[in-house]
Design a protein around this motif. Structure first.
Motif, PDB file in Angstrom:
ATOM      1  N   LEU A  75       0.769  -1.115  -0.054  1.00 29.24           N
ATOM      2  CA  LEU A  75      -0.205  -0.076  -0.060  1.00 29.24           C
ATOM      3  C   LEU A  75       0.866   1.200  -0.160  1.00 29.24           C
ATOM      4  CD1 LEU A  75      -2.891  -1.092   2.588  1.00 29.24           C
ATOM      5  CD2 LEU A  75      -3.069  -0.733  -0.011  1.00 29.24           C
ATOM      6  N   ALA A 128      -8.108  12.025  -0.582  1.00 30.25           N
ATOM      7  CA  ALA A 128      -7.824  10.657  -0.610  1.00 30.25           C
ATOM      8  C   ALA A 128      -7.696  10.089   0.742  1.00 30.25           C
ATOM      9  CB  ALA A 128      -6.702  10.425  -1.635  1.00 30.25           C
ATOM     10  N   PHE A 129      -7.021  10.877   1.468  1.00 26.52           N
ATOM     11  CA  PHE A 129      -6.820  10.252   2.730  1.00 26.52           C
ATOM     12  C   PHE A 129      -7.854  10.354   3.779  1.00 26.52           C
ATOM     13  CE2 PHE A 129      -2.012  11.322   2.063  1.00 26.52           C
ATOM     14  CZ  PHE A 129      -1.510  10.054   2.124  1.00 26.52           C
ATOM     15  N   SER A 142      -9.732   7.191   2.629  1.00 29.58           N
ATOM     16  CA  SER A 142      -9.036   6.236   3.184  1.00 29.58           C
ATOM     17  C   SER A 142      -9.214   5.889   4.631  1.00 29.58           C
ATOM     18  CB  SER A 142      -7.596   6.435   3.011  1.00 29.58           C
ATOM     19  OG  SER A 142      -7.002   6.434   1.706  1.00 29.58           O
ATOM     20  N   ASN A 172     -12.299   3.588   5.372  1.00 25.75           N
ATOM     21  CA  ASN A 172     -12.606   2.291   4.562  1.00 25.75           C
ATOM     22  C   ASN A 172     -11.473   1.475   5.205  1.00 25.75           C
ATOM     23  OD1 ASN A 172     -14.431   2.476   2.008  1.00 25.75           O
ATOM     24  ND2 ASN A 172     -13.255   4.478   2.060  1.00 25.75           N
ATOM     25  N   LEU A 217      -8.398   0.934  -0.582  1.00 28.39           N
ATOM     26  CA  LEU A 217      -7.368   1.667  -0.048  1.00 28.39           C
ATOM     27  C   LEU A 217      -6.105   1.622  -1.113  1.00 28.39           C
ATOM     28  CD1 LEU A 217      -7.134   0.304   3.857  1.00 28.39           C
ATOM     29  CD2 LEU A 217      -7.690   2.391   3.160  1.00 28.39           C
ATOM     30  N   LEU A 266      -6.863   4.274  -3.487  1.00 27.34           N
ATOM     31  CA  LEU A 266      -6.751   5.628  -2.848  1.00 27.34           C
ATOM     32  C   LEU A 266      -5.428   5.956  -2.612  1.00 27.34           C
ATOM     33  CD1 LEU A 266      -9.914   5.505  -0.143  1.00 27.34           C
ATOM     34  CD2 LEU A 266      -9.890   6.997  -2.314  1.00 27.34           C
ATOM     35  N   HIS A 267      -4.545   4.875  -2.409  1.00 23.67           N
ATOM     36  CA  HIS A 267      -3.255   5.295  -2.084  1.00 23.67           C
ATOM     37  C   HIS A 267      -2.597   5.771  -3.343  1.00 23.67           C
ATOM     38  CE1 HIS A 267      -3.375   3.734   1.940  1.00 23.67           C
ATOM     39  NE2 HIS A 267      -2.213   3.767   2.125  1.00 23.67           N
ATOM     40  N   SER A 326      -7.676   4.415  11.865  1.00 26.51           N
ATOM     41  CA  SER A 326      -8.204   5.390  10.996  1.00 26.51           C
ATOM     42  C   SER A 326      -7.276   6.816  11.302  1.00 26.51           C
ATOM     43  CB  SER A 326      -9.694   5.446  10.964  1.00 26.51           C
ATOM     44  OG  SER A 326     -10.006   5.972  12.100  1.00 26.51           O
ATOM     45  N   PHE A 351      -4.552   8.154   8.817  1.00 22.19           N
ATOM     46  CA  PHE A 351      -5.117   8.703   7.648  1.00 22.19           C
ATOM     47  C   PHE A 351      -5.730  10.156   7.905  1.00 22.19           C
ATOM     48  CE2 PHE A 351      -5.534   4.348   6.503  1.00 22.19           C
ATOM     49  CZ  PHE A 351      -4.698   4.146   5.523  1.00 22.19           C
TER      50      PHE A 351
END
Length: 397
Positions: A48, A86-87, A90, A93, A99, A102-103, A159, A162
């Motif tokens: 990731l 995006a973070f 993330s 999720n 993920l 999104l990464h 989470s 993120f």
């Protein structure tokens, strides 16, 4: 628009540098959180992080040659803004495929913003000094991030990491919106065709760029599993957190020290022989069971890359005054760093932590060869470019 050397311009570039280079600080917490809280295996967790870095590297590879043709302020604002988004998503999720996407997307956005940030630094009056100041900023940021983030993650869940990363990206978005500077030095092109038909980068530049990529790869191979190595060695969570805090504190010093020594030491000697310390500290980190050795070897790996890379950045800005080479800094750093977590995760999964140290020695040997080729060209005078900057000589220390 704000000038680079103004307080506001330097502030914006410092914040943007910290956000774009967040992986340099966050990798051990990032990978460790994905393993401990998301229950991914080392290869998945490293993968990731690798996807984020591949996205960043790809964006930089695309935009660096086009640095002189795009609106850099807008690219910085939208890049960091989309990375922050995006973070945030993330943090909502836990699915590996989601993920992963999104990464990758976040990496593309952050890499775009960081590329134009570094390209702008390259058009300062003294790029070496500006990059040194930015290195000081990321050192201070590292102390705050590594000192506070692990405790917050333990208290509020995985989470949280993120959401903290999203906050960093959004802070950079605001700083760029308000204060992103314009280049201090003006590139003298008659028309668009001159920009499009710039001469290719010389071999000494490419040797240095690939060397920087390997410098970053060696760092990331060890750093991405630094936290896990400490826990596997039997050190407590508090001991590992303290090692990370020491890591952050140590990163404050190399860039400003490099800025102070700019005209007092041989730039080419630093880049040619400095990476050897990476191999030493990587072997110590991956092989020791002594806490003090562990707590110092990891931070001094960071010292090495920040110190050596500051000199490499300044040298590249002079070897290629158009700014294309330094605009490719994210590509150099992240192409190397991108594959590192996956390689390390695979080595750990199938062999051991000690295998990381041996792999780093191989990468360092390649670095020494590449940087030595650049050093030879600079000392012989064959690397000196014809400056395209108005009234700007191209000095070499």
């Amino acid at each position: 628009m704000t000038k680079i050397e103004s307080k506001r311009g330097i502030f914006a570039l410092m914040v943007a540098h910290c956000a774009g280079m967040v992986d340099l600080v966050a990798l051990p917490v990032w990978v460790g959180t994905l393993i401990a809280h998301y229950h991914f295996d080392p290869q998945q967790a490293g993968g990731l992080a690798t996807l984020f870095l591949i996205g960043a590297a790809g964006a930089s590879i695309f935009f660096a040659p086009r640095f002189n043709r795009i609106h850099v302020k807008f690219a910085a604002i939208f890049g960091f803004g989309l990375a922050g988004l995006a973070f945030i998503i993330s943090g909502m999720n836990t699915s590996f495929p989601i993920l992963a996407g999104l990464h990758f997307a976040g990496g593309i956005a952050a890499g775009t913003a960081l590329s134009v940030t570094h390209g702008t630094m390259g058009h300062a009056v003294n790029p070496h000094r500006i990059f040194g100041i930015a290195g000081l900023a990321i050192g201070i940021f590292g102390v705050l991030f590594l000192g506070g983030t692990p405790g917050l993650i333990e208290k509020f869940g995985g989470s949280t990491m993120f959401f903290i990363l999203a906050g960093v990206m959004l802070a950079a978005t605001l700083a760029c919106l308000l204060f992103f500077p314009k280049p201090t030095r003006t590139v003298d092109f008659d028309n668009y065709e001159n920009i499009k038909n710039l001469p290719p980068l010389g071999r000494p530049v490419w040797f240095c760029m690939v060397g920087v990529a390997l410098l970053a790869m060696t760092q990331a191979m060890t750093l991405s599993f630094y936290e896990r190595i400490g826990l596997e060695r039997g050190f407590t969570r508090d001991m590992v957190t303290m090692a990370l805090v020491i890591y952050g504190i140590v990163t404050i010093f190399p860039a400003p020290l490099a800025a102070l020594l700019q005209n007092r030491v041989s730039v080419t000697a630093i880049i040619a022989f400095g990476p050897i310390f990476q191999a030493i500290f990587s072997l110590l980190t991956t092989h020791t069971h002594n806490y003090m050795v562990f707590a110092l070897a990891g931070p001094f790996m960071a010292f090495t890359i920040l110190f050596v890379h500051t000199f490499a950045f300044g040298l590249l800005a002079r070897l290629d005054p158009t700014g294309r080479a330094v605009a490719g800094t994210p590509a150099m750093l992240m192409v190397g760093a991108a594959i590192a977590p996956f390689i390390s995760g695979t080595l750990v999964k199938f062999i051991s932590f000690e295998a990381i140290g041996y792999a780093c020695c191989v990468a360092v040997a390649a670095q020494v060869y590449l940087f030595s080729q650049t050093r030879k060209a600079v000392l012989s005078g064959t690397a000196l470019p014809k400056s395209v900057i108005k009234d700007e000589p191209v000095p070499f220390a």
